[in-house]
Enzyme design. Sequence first.
Site, short mmCIF file in Angstrom:
data_model
loop_
_atom_site.label_atom_id
_atom_site.label_comp_id
_atom_site.label_asym_id
_atom_site.label_seq_id
_atom_site.Cartn_x
_atom_site.Cartn_y
_atom_site.Cartn_z
NE ARG A 265 -31.16 80.55 17.53
CZ ARG A 265 -32.34 80.79 18.15
NH1 ARG A 265 -32.85 82.00 18.14
NH2 ARG A 265 -32.97 79.81 18.74
CE LYS B 233 -8.15 80.29 11.82
NZ LYS B 233 -6.91 79.50 11.91
CD GLU C 132 1.73 84.57 16.18
OE1 GLU C 132 1.92 84.27 14.98
OE2 GLU C 132 1.19 83.80 17.01
CE LYS D 125 -5.22 86.62 11.04
NZ LYS D 125 -5.20 86.14 12.41
CD GLU E 293 -6.34 77.55 8.80
OE1 GLU E 293 -6.53 78.52 9.56
OE2 GLU E 293 -5.58 76.61 9.05
NE ARG F 144 -7.50 82.77 9.10
CZ ARG F 144 -8.48 83.44 9.68
NH1 ARG F 144 -9.63 83.59 9.09
NH2 ARG F 144 -8.31 83.98 10.88
CG ASN G 257 -1.52 78.11 11.55
OD1 ASN G 257 -1.63 78.94 12.46
ND2 ASN G 257 -2.55 77.47 11.04
CG HIS H 204 1.62 78.86 14.51
ND1 HIS H 204 2.41 79.81 13.92
CD2 HIS H 204 0.77 79.54 15.32
CE1 HIS H 204 2.05 81.01 14.34
NE2 HIS H 204 1.06 80.88 15.19
CG HIS I 246 0.28 74.81 17.93
ND1 HIS I 246 -0.47 74.85 16.78
CD2 HIS I 246 0.09 76.01 18.54
CE1 HIS I 246 -1.10 76.02 16.70
NE2 HIS I 246 -0.77 76.74 17.74
CG HIS J 102 0.91 81.15 20.54
ND1 HIS J 102 0.62 79.91 20.02
CD2 HIS J 102 0.82 82.03 19.50
CE1 HIS J 102 0.35 80.03 18.73
NE2 HIS J 102 0.47 81.31 18.40
#
Length: 396
Positions: free
Chosen positions: A152, A174, A216, A258, A268, A272, A276, A279, A283, A296
């Site tokens: 946990r 993330k 990025e 960031k 997010e 946030r 992206n 992106h 993507h 990416h």
Amino acid sequence: MPFTGRTNIAVISSFHTMQSDLPSFISSLMPSIQTVLIDLADRSYPIEIGAALLGSADIYVGLPAAAAALIVTNTTVAPLYADALRAALAPKYAQVHLVALPDGEEHKNWQTLNLIFDALLQHGCDRKTVLFALGGGVIGDMTGFAAASYMRGVPFVQVPTTLLAQVDSSVGGKTAINHPLGKNMIGAFYQPQLVVCDLATLDTLPARELSAGLAEVIKYGPIADMDFMGWLEDHMDDLLARDRAALAHAVRRSCEIKAWVVGQDEREAGLRAILNFGHTFGHAIEAGMGYGAWLHGEGVGAGMVMAAELSRRLGLVDEAFVARLKVLVQRAGLPLRGAVLDAADNAGRYLELMRVDKKAEAGEIRFVLIDGPGRACVRAAPDALVREVIDACCAG
Ligand SMILES: NC(=O)c1ccc[n+]([C@@H]2O[C@H](COP(=O)([O-])OP(=O)(O)OC[C@H]3O[C@@H](n4cnc5c(N)ncnc54)[C@H](O)[C@@H]3O)[C@@H](O)[C@H]2O)c1
Ligand SMILES: [Zn+2]
């Protein structure tokens, strides 16, 4: 609520960094270390940036005490940096274990995640064990998720060794693995205790991966800081030559921006999403070409040009801004034009793929757009206009 406002460049620009206050005789001997703080109340942590850091035991002194540490890395990175990290951790942890996972995005899945749990259980690791993610974003994302769920939750440290991981994926909490039906679909928000960005590790990074990381870095300019975009225009050649001082500045400024965004919106709920930028189109290219064909960052490079062009057609930025961005993307060694995903109906295929983006709401695609240089907004756009952009921006 989706984010519909604008980023506030004044606030971002005034975000503070801390220079470490090493005594001058030490700093004259040691490479300078810069620290960026992620300010999240009781989940706050520092990002340490400098050369040859990961092998320095001093960096780890403040971490929680434990009997054991587990280094999670991959078969490419282990031979390069695992010994140095292991030696640096030895004074603090009586046992330092290591698991080297297979390398590649295609291994970012349940099966590989289980290898981390296997190692933890086989070594009898308790709930104080500290995990160290040594590698790029794939290792960082998987190790973070393992740390979030083992017993946990156990503490973990990010030791990112790609530019992309140093400026983006290791910061912000993330964590995820992929599902056969979608990228990063299984995961958790879980913050590390510390991020160690060792710029020396970038020396061994393949050139294509360096360029992917630069995508990025570049994104932070248009969305938040046009001074940084100007700095990148002046220093792109230094970055490609892996000049340490230039890399240090690029990593620090990227992490500052960031940090500011994550500090406002850890999970997010809105703001946030501006991280992206590029992106949504990117993507679609990654998925449409089959994961691995385009890196990416390469998708993000072409995707930023497409998002900027959409912003221009919506009257948010002028042609000169789009041209500036294109030059920067090209100089970073990134593709300027999107891939053709379907010879018969290319725009239709992009739209189909973009509707499954995590930002889409009830099938409506939400684009991160540039709302004047240095400011971002998130909004929908008419399909017909998006089709025009795709037709204009894809190689054919
Ligand atoms: N969590 C987040 O916020 C976030 C943000 C962006 C991207 N990501 C994730 O990050 C991943 C991409 O990360 P990446 O670009 O670092 O890819 P990666 O982890 O696959 O690393 C790229 C390649 O470089 C190798 N490598 C790593 N460090 C090296 C070094 N110092 N020298 C030589 N080779 C080295 C790796 O073994 C790999 O082959 C994706 O899975 C993406 O989803 C996560
Ligand atoms: Zn990205």
